[in-house]
Scaffold this motif. Structure first.
Motif, PDB file in Angstrom:
ATOM      1  N   ALA A   1       0.866  -1.178   0.000  1.00 57.79           N
ATOM      2  CA  ALA A   1       0.000   0.000   0.000  1.00 57.79           C
ATOM      3  C   ALA A   1       0.903   1.228   0.000  1.00 57.79           C
ATOM      4  CB  ALA A   1      -0.926   0.011   1.215  1.00 57.79           C
ATOM      5  N   TYR A   2       0.414   2.291  -0.578  1.00 58.84           N
ATOM      6  CA  TYR A   2       1.228   3.500  -0.683  1.00 58.84           C
ATOM      7  C   TYR A   2       1.422   4.147   0.687  1.00 58.84           C
ATOM      8  CZ  TYR A   2       0.574   3.222  -5.734  1.00 58.84           C
ATOM      9  OH  TYR A   2       0.574   2.816  -7.038  1.00 58.84           O
ATOM     10  N   ASN A   3       2.568   4.759   0.841  1.00 58.45           N
ATOM     11  CA  ASN A   3       2.856   5.509   2.060  1.00 58.45           C
ATOM     12  C   ASN A   3       1.883   6.676   2.199  1.00 58.45           C
ATOM     13  OD1 ASN A   3       4.028   6.717   4.271  1.00 58.45           O
ATOM     14  ND2 ASN A   3       5.817   7.453   3.183  1.00 58.45           N
ATOM     15  N   PHE A   4       1.624   7.380   1.105  1.00 57.87           N
ATOM     16  CA  PHE A   4       0.680   8.508   1.145  1.00 57.87           C
ATOM     17  C   PHE A   4       0.098   8.710  -0.248  1.00 57.87           C
ATOM     18  CE2 PHE A   4      -0.837  12.870   1.455  1.00 57.87           C
ATOM     19  CZ  PHE A   4      -1.352  12.902   2.741  1.00 57.87           C
ATOM     20  N   VAL A   5      -1.211   8.897  -0.309  1.00 59.86           N
ATOM     21  CA  VAL A   5      -1.919   9.195  -1.558  1.00 59.86           C
ATOM     22  C   VAL A   5      -2.477  10.605  -1.428  1.00 59.86           C
ATOM     23  CG1 VAL A   5      -3.773   8.530  -3.122  1.00 59.86           C
ATOM     24  CG2 VAL A   5      -2.504   6.759  -1.873  1.00 59.86           C
TER      25      VAL A   5
ATOM     26  N   LEU B   1      -4.714   9.847   1.646  1.00 58.62           N
ATOM     27  CA  LEU B   1      -4.867   8.513   2.209  1.00 58.62           C
ATOM     28  C   LEU B   1      -3.500   7.964   2.579  1.00 58.62           C
ATOM     29  CD1 LEU B   1      -7.279   6.992  -0.467  1.00 58.62           C
ATOM     30  CD2 LEU B   1      -7.944   7.863   1.780  1.00 58.62           C
ATOM     31  N   SER B   2      -3.494   7.012   3.494  1.00 62.65           N
ATOM     32  CA  SER B   2      -2.266   6.323   3.854  1.00 62.65           C
ATOM     33  C   SER B   2      -2.611   4.901   4.253  1.00 62.65           C
ATOM     34  CB  SER B   2      -1.549   7.046   4.992  1.00 62.65           C
ATOM     35  OG  SER B   2      -0.299   6.433   5.267  1.00 62.65           O
ATOM     36  N   SER B   3      -1.598   4.045   4.251  1.00 58.66           N
ATOM     37  CA  SER B   3      -1.794   2.643   4.598  1.00 58.66           C
ATOM     38  C   SER B   3      -2.378   2.510   6.001  1.00 58.66           C
ATOM     39  CB  SER B   3      -0.460   1.900   4.515  1.00 58.66           C
ATOM     40  OG  SER B   3      -0.550   0.641   5.127  1.00 58.66           O
ATOM     41  N   LYS B   4      -3.518   1.829   6.110  1.00 58.70           N
ATOM     42  CA  LYS B   4      -4.146   1.641   7.417  1.00 58.70           C
ATOM     43  C   LYS B   4      -3.273   0.828   8.379  1.00 58.70           C
ATOM     44  CE  LYS B   4      -7.612   1.633  10.384  1.00 58.70           C
ATOM     45  NZ  LYS B   4      -8.162   2.831  11.018  1.00 58.70           N
ATOM     46  N   PRO B   5      -2.704  -0.325   7.970  1.00 55.63           N
ATOM     47  CA  PRO B   5      -1.829  -1.060   8.899  1.00 55.63           C
ATOM     48  C   PRO B   5      -0.617  -0.241   9.332  1.00 55.63           C
ATOM     49  CG  PRO B   5      -2.477  -2.452   7.059  1.00 55.63           C
ATOM     50  CD  PRO B   5      -2.914  -1.069   6.725  1.00 55.63           C
TER      51      PRO B   5
ATOM     52  N   SER C   1       9.085  12.610  -0.199  1.00 57.31           N
ATOM     53  CA  SER C   1       8.896  14.060  -0.251  1.00 57.31           C
ATOM     54  C   SER C   1       7.879  14.375  -1.336  1.00 57.31           C
ATOM     55  CB  SER C   1      10.230  14.765  -0.525  1.00 57.31           C
ATOM     56  OG  SER C   1      11.114  14.569   0.556  1.00 57.31           O
ATOM     57  N   ILE C   2       6.749  14.951  -0.937  1.00 55.96           N
ATOM     58  CA  ILE C   2       5.596  15.116  -1.822  1.00 55.96           C
ATOM     59  C   ILE C   2       5.329  16.602  -2.042  1.00 55.96           C
ATOM     60  CG2 ILE C   2       3.147  14.597  -2.106  1.00 55.96           C
ATOM     61  CD1 ILE C   2       3.691  12.388   0.124  1.00 55.96           C
TER      62      ILE C   2
ATOM     63  N   ASP D   1     -11.533   8.130  -9.748  1.00 57.18           N
ATOM     64  CA  ASP D   1     -10.174   7.578  -9.668  1.00 57.18           C
ATOM     65  C   ASP D   1      -9.829   7.078  -8.267  1.00 57.18           C
ATOM     66  OD1 ASP D   1      -9.750   7.962 -12.307  1.00 57.18           O
ATOM     67  OD2 ASP D   1      -8.437   9.696 -12.109  1.00 57.18           O
ATOM     68  N   GLN D   2     -10.520   7.586  -7.238  1.00 63.52           N
ATOM     69  CA  GLN D   2     -10.198   7.126  -5.884  1.00 63.52           C
ATOM     70  C   GLN D   2     -10.586   5.666  -5.660  1.00 63.52           C
ATOM     71  OE1 GLN D   2     -12.809   6.335  -3.536  1.00 63.52           O
ATOM     72  NE2 GLN D   2     -14.309   6.704  -5.146  1.00 63.52           N
ATOM     73  N   GLU D   3     -11.345   5.079  -6.582  1.00 64.62           N
ATOM     74  CA  GLU D   3     -11.723   3.678  -6.433  1.00 64.62           C
ATOM     75  C   GLU D   3     -10.503   2.755  -6.468  1.00 64.62           C
ATOM     76  OE1 GLU D   3     -14.744   2.414  -5.792  1.00 64.62           O
ATOM     77  OE2 GLU D   3     -15.519   4.437  -5.653  1.00 64.62           O
ATOM     78  N   ARG D   4      -9.373   3.250  -6.976  1.00 60.99           N
ATOM     79  CA  ARG D   4      -8.153   2.444  -6.981  1.00 60.99           C
ATOM     80  C   ARG D   4      -7.662   2.149  -5.566  1.00 60.99           C
ATOM     81  NH1 ARG D   4      -4.308   6.352  -9.586  1.00 60.99           N
ATOM     82  NH2 ARG D   4      -2.801   4.752  -8.979  1.00 60.99           N
ATOM     83  N   PHE D   5      -8.077   2.972  -4.606  1.00 63.27           N
ATOM     84  CA  PHE D   5      -7.572   2.872  -3.245  1.00 63.27           C
ATOM     85  C   PHE D   5      -8.717   2.471  -2.316  1.00 63.27           C
ATOM     86  CE2 PHE D   5      -5.594   6.371  -5.600  1.00 63.27           C
ATOM     87  CZ  PHE D   5      -4.331   5.826  -5.784  1.00 63.27           C
TER      88      PHE D   5
END
Length: 532
Positions: free
Chosen positions: A141-145, A162-166, A244-245, A336-340
Motif C-alpha cells: 500500500a502506498y505511504n501517502f496518496v 490517504l495512507s496505509s491503514k496497517p 517528499s511530496i 479515480d479514488q476507487e483504486r484505493f
C-alpha cells in the motif's frame, strides 16, 4: 555355383561377427540403459506420490554439471544491466538516496547477491549463529496518496490524502512540512506536521489522513510564490523511508491575505452542502426531488457540492445539469479514488477535501446524505434557526426515520403513484432505540478536520440539543431504488408493520406542492419527464 553361395554366406556371417565385436562396448551400454529403464518402469508404481522432481530442480542439476561459471556470469549480467524485455522496463536495485535531513528515501534492498539466478541474502556467521536477513520488494500500500492541499491561514496549511491503514495501526509514521520559496534567496522553513485520523477506525486498506502544517510565522509573506513539501516518513527505525511530496504550489502574487483576516469576512455563500461519495445505481427522480427541495430550503445564497464516485450516470447528470448551469451545484468526478480501498468510497477523505476547499467561502457547511431532507418547524426560517446557533462551532441534527416502502394512500392509489417520493412516503418509524445517527453543520473556519456524523477536531463549542428547531427526515435506501418506492399502501394514522410501529407524519408531504412550484419557476419544465 553352390560353392560360391556357401562362400558368400560364410563371408556375411564373418562381417556381422566382426561388426558386433568392434562395437561391443556400445552395445553393452545400450543394453544396460534398457535394463535400467525397464527396472524403473517396474518400480515406479511402488514409489510414494509425494516424491517428485520439479523442472527447475532438474535444470539446476544439469546447469551445475554443464557450465556453472557461464550461468553465474549470465545471471549477474541480467541483474546489473538496465534494459527492456518483452516491453517491460527492468529496474536495477537502487542505492540509498539521501535527502537533506539525512533520511533515506525509497530504499529498495541491501546486501543482495545472485547465485545461479536466485536472489539470496548474505549469511553472516556470528559466534556460530547464522544471521538471516529479509528483502522487501514493491509496496503493498502506498505511504501517502495525495488528494489536495489548501492554505488555511497566513501560516497554516491542510494536506488531505490517504495512507496505509496497517502502517498507522502498527507503526509510527510521521510528517514534516517544508516551505520552499520560489525565490532561492529566501530561506526554507521546516515544521512538524500534525496528523489527524478522521475515520474513527473505519478504514480498510487505506485510512484518511489530514496533515495540519502550522509554521511559526507567516509563510510567503512577500507573496513571491513557493511550494509546500510534505515529507511522509514510514516510521521504520532501521530504514526510515521518507517520501517528499509536492503538496501545494503558490504562484507569485496569488495569495489574497485579506481572505484570512477575521475582521474582513466576506463569505460567498450563507450555506454550503458537502456531499459524500455518490455510488451505485441512483434514482434520477429521487435526486431531482432532493436537489429541488434543498435549493428552495437553503435559499439563493446556498451552494451544493456533489462527488461522483460512479453513481452519477447519464440520467442523473441530466437532472443535475440545469442546477449546474445556474451555478447552484458543483459536481466533482472522484472515480479515480476507487483504486484505493477505503471506507465507503473514501468518503472521509472526500468530505475533508470539501471542508478545506470551501472553508472561507461559506458561513455554515452542512454534512448529510442525498436520502435525507433537512426540515425546520413551521413559521421558522433557516436564517432565524442558524442565527440562534451562531455561538456554536458545530451542532448536530436529530434524525426522523421514515419508511422507504410504506405510502399514504389518502388521495387514492392512482394519484399516489404519481406523487413525489417524500410526498407519499409519509410513515415515520417510532420504535424506541437507544440512539439514532445524527448529521451536523459547522462553521468551517473553526474546524481542522471532519467526519461523516460529526467533527471531533475543532475549536469552540458543539451543541447536541437542536432537535426542537432543526431535524432531518431519513428515507433510508430510497435513493438507490430505480423503481416505484411504494410497496404497501395504508390510510391510517397509526399502523404496525413487521412488528414495528409507525405514525403518519405529513411534514414533508405538506411542502411538496411548494417545492414543485419552485422547481418549475427556477428551471422550467426540463425535468418533467424524469423517470424513477
Amino acid at each position: 555355383m553352390a560353392k560360391e553361395k556357401d562362400q558368400n554366406t560364410k563371408d556375411n556371417k564373418n562381417l556381422i561377427i566382426c561388426f558386433l565385436w568392434n562395437f561391443s562396448a556400445e552395445l553393452k551400454l545400450i543394453l544396460m540403459a534398457l535394463l535400467v529403464l525397464c527396472t524403473l518402469a517396474t518400480l515406479l508404481p511402488f514409489i510414494p506420490s509425494s516424491f517428485s522432481i520439479s523442472a527447475s530442480e532438474l535444470r539446476f542439476c544439469i546447469s551445475r554439471i554443464a557450465a556453472p561459471d557461464a550461468v553465474n556470469s549470465t545471471s549477474l549480467a541480467v541483474v546489473n544491466n538496465l534494459g527492456l524485455e518483452n516491453g517491460v522496463l527492468k529496474r536495477p536495485l537502487a542505492e540509498k538516496a539521501v535527502v537533506n535531513n539525512g533520511d533515506t528515501k525509497r530504499l529498495f534492498t541491501g546486501n543482495a547477491v545472485v547465485d545461479n539466478g536466485d536472489v539470496k541474502q548474505k549469511s553472516v556467521l556470528n559466534n556460530g549463529v547464522t544471521k538471516r536477513s529479509f528483502t522487501g520488494y514493491g509496496w503493498a500500500a502506498y505511504n501517502f496518496v495525495l488528494m489536495s492541499a489548501y492554505r488555511g491561514g497566513v501560516n497554516t496549511f491542510a494536506v488531505i490524502g490517504l495512507s496505509s491503514k496497517p502502517l498507522h495501526v502498527y507503526a509510527h509514521p510521521s510528517y514534516r512540512c517544508e516551505w520552499v520559496p520560489l525565490n532561492q534567496s529566501e530561506n526554507r522553513v521546516l515544521t512538524d506536521g500534525n496528523k489527524i485520523l478522521t475515520d474513527w477506525g473505519y478504514g480498510r486498506v487505506y485510512t484518511t489522513v489530514v496533515v495540519n502544517c502550522t509554521f511559526p510565522a507567516t509563510v510567503n509573506s512577500k507573496n513571491s510564490g513557493g511550494t509546500l513539501l510534505l515529507h511522509a516518513t514510514t516510521g521504520d527505525a532501521d530504514r526510515n523511508v521518507t517520501d517528499s511530496i509536492p503538496a501545494l504550489t503558490e504562484a507569485p502574487n496569488a495569495v489574497d491575505f485579506d481572505l484570512y483576516d477575521t475582521n474582513r469576512r466576506r463569505e460567498k455563500y450563507e450555506y454550503l452542502y458537502c456531499g459524500s461519495s455518490l455510488y451505485g445505481n441512483l434514482s434520477p427522480q429521487r435526486v431531482r426531488e432532493w436537489i429541488a427541495y434543498h435549493a428552495r430550503f437553503f435559499g439563493e445564497k446556498s451552494h451544493f457540492v456533489l462527488h461522483d464516485a460512479g453513481g452519477v450516470q447519464e440520467e442523473v447528470l441530466e437532472v443535475l445539469r440545469p442546477w449546474i448551469e445556474l451555478g447552484r451545484v458543483t459536481l466533482h468526478d472522484i472515480r479515480d479514488q476507487e483504486r484505493f480501498d477505503g471506507y465507503y468510497h473514501n468518503q472521509f477523505m472526500v468530505v475533508n477535501d470539501c471542508l478545506h476547499r470551501y472553508r472561507f467561502d461559506a458561513k455554515w457547511i452542512f454534512f448529510f446524505d442525498v436520502d435525507e431532507f433537512i426540515c425546520i418547524p413551521p413559521n421558522n426560517t433557516i436564517s432565524s434557526v442558524m442565527e440562534s446557533l451562531q455561538e456554536y462551532s458545530q451542532f448536530t441534527i436529530e434524525q426522523m426515520p421514515m419508511s422507504s416502502q410504506l405510502c399514504f394512500s389518502g388521495d387514492g392509489a392512482a394519484r399516489t403513484y404519481r406523487k413525489w417520493g417524500f410526498e407519499k412516503l409519509a410513515y415515520r418509524d417510532v420504535k424506541k432505540v437507544p440512539r439514532r445517527d445524527r448529521k451536523y453543520a459547522v462553521q468551517p473556519r473553526n474546524v481542522f478536520a471532519t467526519g461523516v456524523h460529526m467533527s471531533q477536531n475543532l475549536q469552540g463549542k458543539t451543541y447536541h440539543g437542536a432537535g426542537s428547531i432543526i431535524r432531518y427526515f431519513h428515507y433510508h435506501g430510497s435513493i438507490s431504488q430505480r423503481r416505484e418506492p411504494c410497496r404497501h399502501l395504508f390510510n391510517g394514522s397509526r399502523i404496525m408493520f413487521d412488528n414495528n410501529p409507525y405514525v403518519l407524519d405529513t411534514t414533508m408531504r405538506d411542502v411538496a406542492l411548494a417545492v414543485k412550484t419552485f422547481e418549475i419557476r427556477t428551471i422550467g419544465y426540463r425535468l418533467i419527464r424524469t423517470r424513477q
